[in-house]
Design a protein around this motif. Structure first.
Motif, PDB file in Angstrom:
ATOM      1  N   LEU A 134     -25.152  35.500 -12.992  1.00 55.55           N
ATOM      2  CA  LEU A 134     -26.446  36.162 -13.175  1.00 55.55           C
ATOM      3  C   LEU A 134     -26.379  37.489 -12.450  1.00 55.55           C
ATOM      4  O   LEU A 134     -26.053  37.530 -11.265  1.00 55.55           O
ATOM      5  CB  LEU A 134     -27.559  35.295 -12.566  1.00 55.55           C
ATOM      6  N   ARG A 135     -26.654  38.570 -13.176  1.00 47.51           N
ATOM      7  CA  ARG A 135     -26.616  39.901 -12.554  1.00 47.51           C
ATOM      8  C   ARG A 135     -27.968  40.560 -12.714  1.00 47.51           C
ATOM      9  O   ARG A 135     -28.492  40.640 -13.826  1.00 47.51           O
ATOM     10  CB  ARG A 135     -25.599  40.790 -13.288  1.00 47.51           C
ATOM     11  N   THR A 136     -28.504  41.047 -11.605  1.00 51.00           N
ATOM     12  CA  THR A 136     -29.769  41.789 -11.667  1.00 51.00           C
ATOM     13  C   THR A 136     -29.545  43.127 -10.973  1.00 51.00           C
ATOM     14  O   THR A 136     -28.511  43.329 -10.337  1.00 51.00           O
ATOM     15  CB  THR A 136     -30.906  41.049 -10.911  1.00 51.00           C
ATOM     16  N   GLY A 137     -30.527  44.012 -11.042  1.00 50.86           N
ATOM     17  CA  GLY A 137     -30.423  45.298 -10.367  1.00 50.86           C
ATOM     18  C   GLY A 137     -30.343  45.140  -8.848  1.00 50.86           C
ATOM     19  O   GLY A 137     -29.992  46.076  -8.138  1.00 50.86           O
ATOM     20  N   ALA A 138     -30.655  43.956  -8.348  1.00 47.85           N
ATOM     21  CA  ALA A 138     -30.701  43.766  -6.895  1.00 47.85           C
ATOM     22  C   ALA A 138     -29.621  42.836  -6.373  1.00 47.85           C
ATOM     23  O   ALA A 138     -29.488  42.667  -5.164  1.00 47.85           O
ATOM     24  CB  ALA A 138     -32.064  43.219  -6.504  1.00 47.85           C
ATOM     25  N   GLY A 139     -28.860  42.214  -7.258  1.00 44.26           N
ATOM     26  CA  GLY A 139     -27.842  41.292  -6.747  1.00 44.26           C
ATOM     27  C   GLY A 139     -27.272  40.427  -7.830  1.00 44.26           C
ATOM     28  O   GLY A 139     -27.547  40.624  -9.020  1.00 44.26           O
ATOM     29  N   GLU A 140     -26.509  39.463  -7.381  1.00 46.99           N
ATOM     30  CA  GLU A 140     -25.754  38.649  -8.336  1.00 46.99           C
ATOM     31  C   GLU A 140     -25.657  37.224  -7.793  1.00 46.99           C
ATOM     32  O   GLU A 140     -25.622  37.006  -6.589  1.00 46.99           O
ATOM     33  CB  GLU A 140     -24.394  39.332  -8.452  1.00 46.99           C
ATOM     34  N   ALA A 141     -25.634  36.265  -8.707  1.00 46.31           N
ATOM     35  CA  ALA A 141     -25.427  34.864  -8.322  1.00 46.31           C
ATOM     36  C   ALA A 141     -24.364  34.304  -9.247  1.00 46.31           C
ATOM     37  O   ALA A 141     -24.409  34.541 -10.456  1.00 46.31           O
ATOM     38  CB  ALA A 141     -26.716  34.069  -8.463  1.00 46.31           C
ATOM     39  N   VAL A 142     -23.414  33.577  -8.694  1.00 41.65           N
ATOM     40  CA  VAL A 142     -22.376  32.969  -9.529  1.00 41.65           C
ATOM     41  C   VAL A 142     -22.354  31.466  -9.276  1.00 41.65           C
ATOM     42  O   VAL A 142     -22.669  31.011  -8.184  1.00 41.65           O
ATOM     43  CB  VAL A 142     -20.973  33.576  -9.279  1.00 41.65           C
ATOM     44  N   GLY A 143     -21.997  30.726 -10.309  1.00 40.05           N
ATOM     45  CA  GLY A 143     -21.942  29.274 -10.178  1.00 40.05           C
ATOM     46  C   GLY A 143     -21.294  28.674 -11.394  1.00 40.05           C
ATOM     47  O   GLY A 143     -20.509  29.331 -12.088  1.00 40.05           O
TER      48      GLY A 143
END
Ligand code: OOG
Ligand code: MG
Length: 255
Positions: free
Chosen positions: A181-190
């Motif tokens: 998941l990529r947003t303008g404020a950060g990222e989450a991976v899983g």
């Protein structure tokens, strides 16, 4: 058990919080709700939306991953409803002023291809879906500071606020797909394996919830299986969720 009158009052309070974008305090601060009461408030809240002309487009599960349970402090699977007013086209714009404090989650969606009668003990839930897709869910708790109890979040239709679904593909068993998941404020991976070990298990959990809560599923409806990672704040600009083998889905946050 709370009275029907109080059920209606609490549903109205949550509905007003959503439509006015003004948060409300935890219901648990001054009412003792059990889980049946909470689902009754959720049903009354949905009735208010349907009375405004919204249509049910699907269901969503919450807290199917440990990451979400840990983030929010709730460890029971919950179910909520999606409506057409929450739907955002893949690549579509989403007006951030519609929300109080929106967050976004990377999800996997399934498409229901056959009506599901919750009372039918013979239902083969996996035979009732014909496609899967990458998805993003926008959650926007109506509670102050996004803090709630288990019954609070159920009453608040599990924080449901928006969703977008990427391209549908035939269902293929692959429990462990990388998720980003990529947003303008950060990222989450899983991984999709974070969703009950395999997102297909979310369908079985859903059938169980539908039976307990008397929820019917209708062909054409969508199912959000629950977030694979903790949620991130939804900010202006592009937010993309990519699921290995399924492709990606994007929404654009606008002010
Ligand atoms: C409740 C909704 C959780 C999920 O995917 O686990 C949820 C919340 O965290 O506000 O949608
Ligand atoms: Mg979710």
């Amino acid at each position: 058990m709370i009275t029907a009158e109080l059920t209606g009052i609490l549903a109205q309070r949550l509905d007003t919080a959503q439509t006015s974008r003004e948060d409300t305090q935890s219901l648990a601060d001054d009412h003792e709700l059990d889980i049946d009461d909470a689902y009754a408030v959720q049903a009354a809240l949905l009735a208010l939306r349907l009375a405004r002309g919204e249509r049910i487009t699907g269901v969503k599960l919450g807290f199917t991953s440990k990451a979400k349970m840990a983030q929010m402090g709730v460890s029971d699977v919950i179910v909520g409803r999606l409506t057409d007013a929450m739907r955002i086209a893949d690549g579509g714009e989403v007006d951030l002023s519609r929300f109080i404090h929106p967050k976004v989650e990377p999800e996997v969606a399934y498409r229901i291809c056959r009506d599901v009668d919750p009372a039918d003990p013979a239902t083969d839930i996996e035979a009732c879906v014909d496609a899967m897709a990458p998805a993003v869910e926008i959650i926007d708790s109506r509670y102050r500071d996004f803090r709630f109890t288990y019954t609070d979040v159920v009453a608040d239709n599990t924080s449901a606020a928006g969703y977008a679904i990427g391209p549908w593909r035939p269902v293929e068993s692959a429990p462990n797909r990388a998720v980003r998941l990529r947003t303008g404020a950060g990222e989450a991976v899983g991984s999709t394996a974070a969703i009950l070990g395999d997102p297909v298990r979310a369908l079985h959990a859903l059938l169980d919830m539908c039976r307990r809560r008397g929820i019917a599923l209708v062909a054409g409806q969508v199912v959000l299986a629950g977030a694979a990672t903790a949620a991130l704040p939804l900010v202006a600009g592009a937010t993309e969720c990519e699921v290995a083998g399924l492709g990606s889905v994007t929404v654009k946050g606008c002010r």
